[in-house]
Write a protein that holds these residues in place. Sequence first.
Motif, short mmCIF file in Angstrom:
data_model
loop_
_atom_site.label_atom_id
_atom_site.label_comp_id
_atom_site.label_asym_id
_atom_site.label_seq_id
_atom_site.Cartn_x
_atom_site.Cartn_y
_atom_site.Cartn_z
N ALA A 60 -29.46 -129.67 -36.40
CA ALA A 60 -29.73 -130.45 -35.18
C ALA A 60 -30.99 -131.29 -35.36
O ALA A 60 -32.05 -130.76 -35.70
CB ALA A 60 -29.88 -129.51 -33.98
N GLU A 61 -30.85 -132.59 -35.13
CA GLU A 61 -32.01 -133.46 -35.35
C GLU A 61 -32.95 -133.50 -34.15
O GLU A 61 -34.15 -133.63 -34.29
CB GLU A 61 -31.52 -134.90 -35.61
CG GLU A 61 -31.11 -135.18 -37.03
CD GLU A 61 -30.84 -136.66 -37.21
OE1 GLU A 61 -31.77 -137.43 -37.49
OE2 GLU A 61 -29.65 -137.07 -37.03
N PHE A 62 -32.34 -133.44 -32.94
CA PHE A 62 -33.15 -133.67 -31.74
C PHE A 62 -33.12 -132.50 -30.77
O PHE A 62 -34.12 -132.21 -30.12
CB PHE A 62 -32.65 -134.92 -31.02
CG PHE A 62 -32.62 -136.13 -31.89
CD1 PHE A 62 -33.80 -136.78 -32.20
CD2 PHE A 62 -31.44 -136.60 -32.43
CE1 PHE A 62 -33.80 -137.89 -33.03
CE2 PHE A 62 -31.42 -137.71 -33.26
CZ PHE A 62 -32.61 -138.36 -33.56
N SER A 63 -31.96 -131.85 -30.65
CA SER A 63 -31.84 -130.81 -29.62
C SER A 63 -32.37 -129.48 -30.13
O SER A 63 -32.00 -129.03 -31.22
CB SER A 63 -30.37 -130.61 -29.24
OG SER A 63 -29.86 -131.76 -28.66
N PRO A 64 -33.19 -128.82 -29.33
CA PRO A 64 -33.62 -127.48 -29.72
C PRO A 64 -32.45 -126.50 -29.71
O PRO A 64 -31.54 -126.60 -28.89
CB PRO A 64 -34.66 -127.12 -28.65
CG PRO A 64 -34.45 -128.06 -27.53
CD PRO A 64 -33.83 -129.29 -28.10
N VAL A 65 -32.48 -125.56 -30.64
CA VAL A 65 -31.46 -124.51 -30.74
C VAL A 65 -32.09 -123.19 -30.32
O VAL A 65 -33.19 -122.85 -30.76
CB VAL A 65 -30.94 -124.41 -32.19
CG1 VAL A 65 -30.05 -123.17 -32.35
CG2 VAL A 65 -30.17 -125.67 -32.57
N ILE A 66 -31.41 -122.46 -29.45
CA ILE A 66 -31.89 -121.14 -29.03
C ILE A 66 -30.94 -120.08 -29.58
O ILE A 66 -29.74 -120.12 -29.34
CB ILE A 66 -31.98 -121.04 -27.49
CG1 ILE A 66 -33.00 -122.06 -26.97
CG2 ILE A 66 -32.34 -119.63 -27.06
CD1 ILE A 66 -33.11 -122.10 -25.46
N ASN A 67 -31.50 -119.16 -30.33
CA ASN A 67 -30.73 -118.09 -30.95
C ASN A 67 -30.37 -117.03 -29.90
O ASN A 67 -31.23 -116.35 -29.37
CB ASN A 67 -31.56 -117.47 -32.08
CG ASN A 67 -30.79 -116.44 -32.88
OD1 ASN A 67 -29.62 -116.18 -32.60
ND2 ASN A 67 -31.44 -115.87 -33.88
N ALA A 68 -29.08 -116.88 -29.64
CA ALA A 68 -28.62 -115.85 -28.71
C ALA A 68 -27.99 -114.70 -29.48
O ALA A 68 -27.11 -114.00 -28.98
CB ALA A 68 -27.62 -116.46 -27.72
N GLY A 69 -28.48 -114.49 -30.70
CA GLY A 69 -27.97 -113.41 -31.54
C GLY A 69 -27.28 -113.95 -32.77
O GLY A 69 -26.23 -114.54 -32.64
N ASP A 70 -27.88 -113.74 -33.95
CA ASP A 70 -27.19 -114.11 -35.21
C ASP A 70 -26.96 -112.83 -36.00
O ASP A 70 -27.83 -112.34 -36.72
CB ASP A 70 -27.97 -115.16 -36.00
CG ASP A 70 -29.35 -114.74 -36.44
OD1 ASP A 70 -30.01 -113.97 -35.70
OD2 ASP A 70 -29.79 -115.15 -37.53
#
Lengths: 330, 330, 330
Positions: free
Chosen positions: A138-148
Amino acid sequence: MQHTPLRSHKQSGMINGNFRGKDIISFDQFAAEDLHILFDLAQHMKQIVVNNKTSHLLEGMLVSLLFFEPSSRTFTSFAAAVKRLGGQTLEMQNPEIVSSVNKGESFEDTIRVLEAYSNAIVLRHRIVGSAQQAADAAEFSPVINAGDGNNEHPTQTLLDLYTLYEKFGRLDNLTGLLAGDCLNSRAIHSLIRGLSLFPNNTIYLLSPQQLRLAGDDLVSLSARGIKLVEIRSEKEIPQQADFWYWTRVQKERFASREEYLQGLKETVVVTPELLRTYAKSEMILMDPLPRVDSVDPAVDSDERAVFLRSQIRNGLYTRMALLALVLGRA
Amino acid sequence: MQHTPLRSHKQSGMINGNFRGKDIISFDQFAAEDLHILFDLAQHMKQIVVNNKTSHLLEGMLVSLLFFEPSSRTFTSFAAAVKRLGGQTLEMQNPEIVSSVNKGESFEDTIRVLEAYSNAIVLRHRIVGSAQQAADAAEFSPVINAGDGNNEHPTQTLLDLYTLYEKFGRLDNLTGLLAGDCLNSRAIHSLIRGLSLFPNNTIYLLSPQQLRLAGDDLVSLSARGIKLVEIRSEKEIPQQADFWYWTRVQKERFASREEYLQGLKETVVVTPELLRTYAKSEMILMDPLPRVDSVDPAVDSDERAVFLRSQIRNGLYTRMALLALVLGRA
Amino acid sequence: MQHTPLRSHKQSGMINGNFRGKDIISFDQFAAEDLHILFDLAQHMKQIVVNNKTSHLLEGMLVSLLFFEPSSRTFTSFAAAVKRLGGQTLEMQNPEIVSSVNKGESFEDTIRVLEAYSNAIVLRHRIVGSAQQAADAAEFSPVINAGDGNNEHPTQTLLDLYTLYEKFGRLDNLTGLLAGDCLNSRAIHSLIRGLSLFPNNTIYLLSPQQLRLAGDDLVSLSARGIKLVEIRSEKEIPQQADFWYWTRVQKERFASREEYLQGLKETVVVTPELLRTYAKSEMILMDPLPRVDSVDPAVDSDERAVFLRSQIRNGLYTRMALLALVLGRA
């Protein structure tokens, strides 16, 4: 000029008091001061919900919920968090079935498509490291980890710590009991790391022989300054424990059915009797849920059992706070 | 009087400058002036998204998204388009599983139920002609075709043309290269029809032997006034091409695995080397996605590769514009 | 104090003119005056929809839609009802697949998780009694039964009665014909109970031999004061019937394929011919849908066929009204 960036490039790494645009991948990005910022805002979010106030904080915002794995609490609470704040969701559950993933689209392309349509991406995925992989794509949008996989689930730890903070008004000088699957539970590992950010905490660990915290984990976690004490039976549960944190024994972790049944046999289940015998009155009983063979429903009516009360609701408040901060609206 | 029509009867056929209440089934409904109306509005929609403005244009409106086939881009961008404009969606993916379709309900009844609850229906379906069938069944709500088998997918062509229009400020006097599956790709066929609405366009076609544009398609499309030139190797790619449009080779189109592998072998894949050798600096590289064996990810960082940048975003802006026009809110 | 109740404890049992916070489990909770309150409000809701007015009545409210069984009309109309009033939904279809239900979470825990995140729960479930079970599990949020097996589906009956009320301006002194599966159809059973709340109603029953109303049901329903008359052939259909209510014969109810085909053979299907011969001009033809071998699509153009017109739309208006009342916003 055909390519207009929708947002400035996002940032990774430590929060350092500034959540805006940050990927939230690991609990290790948080320092004590970040938790205080988040928890103060969660307190405010709680007031919005409890008083049924209308909020327009995320108005005009779209958050993608991309869940490759089954989830009820996490999915629902993230969806509720966005909507309670006046935002909207793009929901994709089981994308292997409903999306171009089944035409052979790469994971990175799926992420980049979603970021084109939304302001943030919440991701749950089976594979360890997938959240970081998404954040890199993702270049612009933040990613939130909901469990990996069994790697990280930072918002679980945020809500657990907030539950303790709200109850005791502090995150230091606490004594806790962590029980169940100390070997595999990412919730337990992460909670220990969280509590090690604050001084003078002592954690007792109780699990079946086969599910003890791994030796190297015990060493590396102790090195963070938290006191870890393994106990072997319920009789060693310290009466001064401020909280119990129970986790389920996961069938799929065992090599055979026999070993699983043996593990279950050695697992201590929370019953009214256990609480009566070993718990003080001003403690709380937590469980990250789902509870399966971990806590007897007969204890649900006990006011100390907060897992289906404040703990589950705190998942909503802390996720509202996190989203508002990451999206730059708080 | 028990039956109160919610809206006046809808209309079909050519747009003729008036989108309101129209079914959008085929790209052939659009004339050049309709495209200009739509693209002017899409430009405005882009400003709403880029500047994160709140829009209430579709407030109070419900749009059904009825997707019988997997889709990620199309589904998500339609959902985002509705929500970005303050509307709401009724989402039904895989209705064979979750709905009365599996109790034997007819397709027409499903459509009429949905039109009772929503202001428009966006339909994706495997079967050629299903969008027209839905439009015939719906008495009041306009139906928007989001892909009916390999027949029509008009909003794909709208976003492709808009991408060219935004880049070059015109849709005439363009030279393009269409590559991959010229035989089966509805995106390619439709794009040729779109460009034939404007004068002096020249299209080069490059595909494996087995995936050439069918002879009668070549004749009928050429009759629209566009110049079509088949080439047989990358060496014939014209240096003056303003855009390349690459499509994937679809495994399921081949009679056997051997033929598929042969087809793949003959397929030209876009690489940094190919761009360096044959593309001019002011061109753009497009792909309707998903890309599978069509464009090497190594070219993603090239600014000319717009498929995961402006092209994918233009799907959002053009669908926002189309919905606003069809729903009579613009 | 870690546990702050979000809402005061909810109530069960008879409506008695006060819907606020009540579980809606069975149609037997409604008295005639409750129906009048609801139908007056439904009339108002219809105006909102017909005139495309924006409503903020449920702004800030979240309603969970927990559907363990396939449904299109019920799911979609509840979703539309919430969204038309400015509220938001948490949607969970097939939770066995997408949620912690497949990790072994108990039904009660799933309900309590959802009530933590939403203001009400709409439940569809295969198992008889599951709606009451959910209502017992939920401490604060009202539960609305959207169908529990073949037991109750109260909002279906509300929309059926409202359709009659809107057409005739009354719910007494009506003559109706109920046809199809009188043995198993919960819609038929419930509608008889509804009409027995009002004086001087007469209901004719027409079904294949094997699908007649059970003897004890005939006795207990008649004891409510409604006149029930079984007929054996279309020739006995009373010309003065104000409404026909047709239901499908459900394949899965039969012991064998032979019995099913025999049942189908004896089933009267509504055709233009049947309407011409036995129906008066000011009657309406209803069907709870889906219609499968119950009503010939050739009658759809007859203005008396309201099932895909006012009846289906009334499902939206009555559910809007019910939600507003139960959530205390009307």
